[in-house]
Structures are given as structure tokens and as C-alpha cells.
Design a protein around this motif. Sequence first.
Motif: not given
Lengths: 85, 162, 114
Positions: B21-26
Motif C-alpha cells: 500500500p505505497f505512498n509518494l514517499q515509498d
Amino acid sequence: MITVCFILLLIGCFMCLYRIMVGPTPPDRMVAIDIMGILVVGFCALYSIRTGRDFYLYIAITWAILSFVATLALAKFLEGRSFDE
Amino acid sequence: MKNRITQFIVFFIFWLALTWPFNLQDVCAGALVSLIAIGLTRDLFPEEMVKFLNPVRVLWAILYFVYLIHYIIIANFDVAYRVIHPALPIHPGIVRVKTSLKSEMARTMLANSITLTPGTLSVDMVGDNYYIHWINIFTDDPEKQRQIIISKFEWMLRRVFE
Amino acid sequence: MSDNVAIGFVLVGVIFDLLGCLGLIRLPDVYNRLQAATKSVTLGTCMILFGIFLEFGFTSGGIKALICALFILFTSPTAAHALARGSHVSGFKLWEGSVMDKLEEDKSKEDKGE
């Protein structure tokens, strides 16, 4: 139901242990070690379905990688080659 | 250059799958780590992966995977039959089979597929010849052995890799 | 519903694992054992992990189970090949009921040629 699965996998592990102890030649024992490594991955997976947590699956991935490398090292040892080849 | 781009795509997809479940940081960290990993594993990555930039080959690879799983399930029922049968119906031996595939990766995939399909296990490979341990040898004719063991995979691997 | 399907996959996978271990005990020599055990245990563990994917769905855990299943599917035949090659190179013979051994014949032919 999951308890039954645990017991069946445990019986499988004991069969592998029997082969590790009795196995007449070294390759037999190595095969049993390889198979038992994959069975332990199955154990980690069953734990994760029982507790509902996913960090057991991190352990499963790591165990799969390490057991693969260990089997390759054993096979090289069997061929009589050195490790840096 | 194409090689490096393929390598980046493979590493990046693997990173995204690991941090699902990735976000921009990842995504940013993944791009950076993939670049570092390319620098470290430049020589280890097989050159032939460039072929997978072509979507037709990816489609054939997925079809091949489904086809392989069908044979793996057949193989397991075969093993179950042989193990449970009280008289152990086996006639094992090592046979020699010649392949016509040229690409290295196709040969590797063929050897892996042979190990997972009914009653066969690849033991060694010298030149163009595979040496295969077969649990139930019922014919001595090399041409027939070839047809039974590897023809079912060769035509599809040729579409994927050549 | 989906829960029952997941448990069914796990149960069938465990039964295949058990059959592979039975093959490890019953079959006569190292190559036959390697065959039965590798095939059954690979598919069995992959089915357990796929059942977990069905249970968790597209979450962090489910995707990790899929990655682990794919990894086992690719590495386990490689490990089996390495072990078989190693035991043949170091001279462990096939079971006495074996029909033929082409690799041994070709090796001894090469030795005579040199």
C-alpha cells in the motif's frame, strides 16, 4: 481446521527428520534438509493465517531465500568444489 | 542503455510489490534504491531480459506460466499415484535428450520446467544435450523420448524467447 | 464463502506436502526421492501461500504471500537440479532396478577417449 493442518505438517516434518537421521548416503540427508526448509515456510504461512498478522510472511520470504542459498552451498560441497568458484 | 532501463523497471516493480500500500514517499525511495542497486548488480543481470520490453513476449510468458501450472498439477497426481501404490510402479533411469533451443534463458526455463513436470528431473547439461532422470521409462527410441519430454514446452518457449 | 475456499486451498496444499514427505520415505534412491519430494512440496507450499493470498486479499500480507509463492516456484527446481548434479558428479550410483544410465555411459566413453 487450521489445527489439523498444523498436525499434518508436523507429521511431514517428522518424516523428513527420519530421513535425516537414517538416510544411508549424504545426498539423502541434504534432500531432506532442503525439503524441510520449504516445509518451515509453510509453517510460517499457517501462523500468519492463524494470528491474522502479516509479519510472519516476512519471515517466510527470508527463510525461503536462506534455505535456497544453503542448499546451493551444500550441493557445491557435494561436488567437491571450493566456494569462490 | 536498454539493458539498464529493463533492469530499473524490474527492480522498481519488485520494490512496489514489497511495500504494497505505497505512498509518494515509498515511490521516491524506491526509485533511489533501484538506481543504487543497478550500479551494484550491473554484471549479474541477464542481457536477454531486454526482450521483455516487447508486450507480445510478456503475453506469451503469462500464457506459458498458465500452461506450466496445468502440467504441475498433473505431475502431482502422478507422484501421488506412484507413492501410494503398494507395489511402487517405477522403472527409473537417465536418458539423453537433444534440444534445438539456442537462447540461454530459454534453456534455463526448459530445465526448470522439466523438473516440475510429470516424472522427470534434469540432472546435467552438456552442449545441446540434457541428461534427464525419468521415473518411468517405457520406450528406448530417442526421438519418441524427445517428443514426450520436451516438445510440449519447446514450441511455446520459442515464441517467448526467440 | 471466500474464507472456505482459502481454507480448502490450505488443506489440499498440506495434503500434497504430506504425500511428498511420504515419497521421501518410501522411494528407493536419492534421485527418485528428489523427484517426488520436489514436485509435491513445491506445489503444496505454493497452494498454502495462495490460500493465504485469497484470505488476505490485495493487502500488504497477501502480496507478500504471492511473492513468496513465485520465489519458491522458481528456486526449488534449481536447488533440486544442483543436488542431483552434485550427487551424480561425486559418484553416487542409481538404484539397482534402474533401466539405463546414459550420463554414466557418456562419461566413461569420454574418459576412454582421453
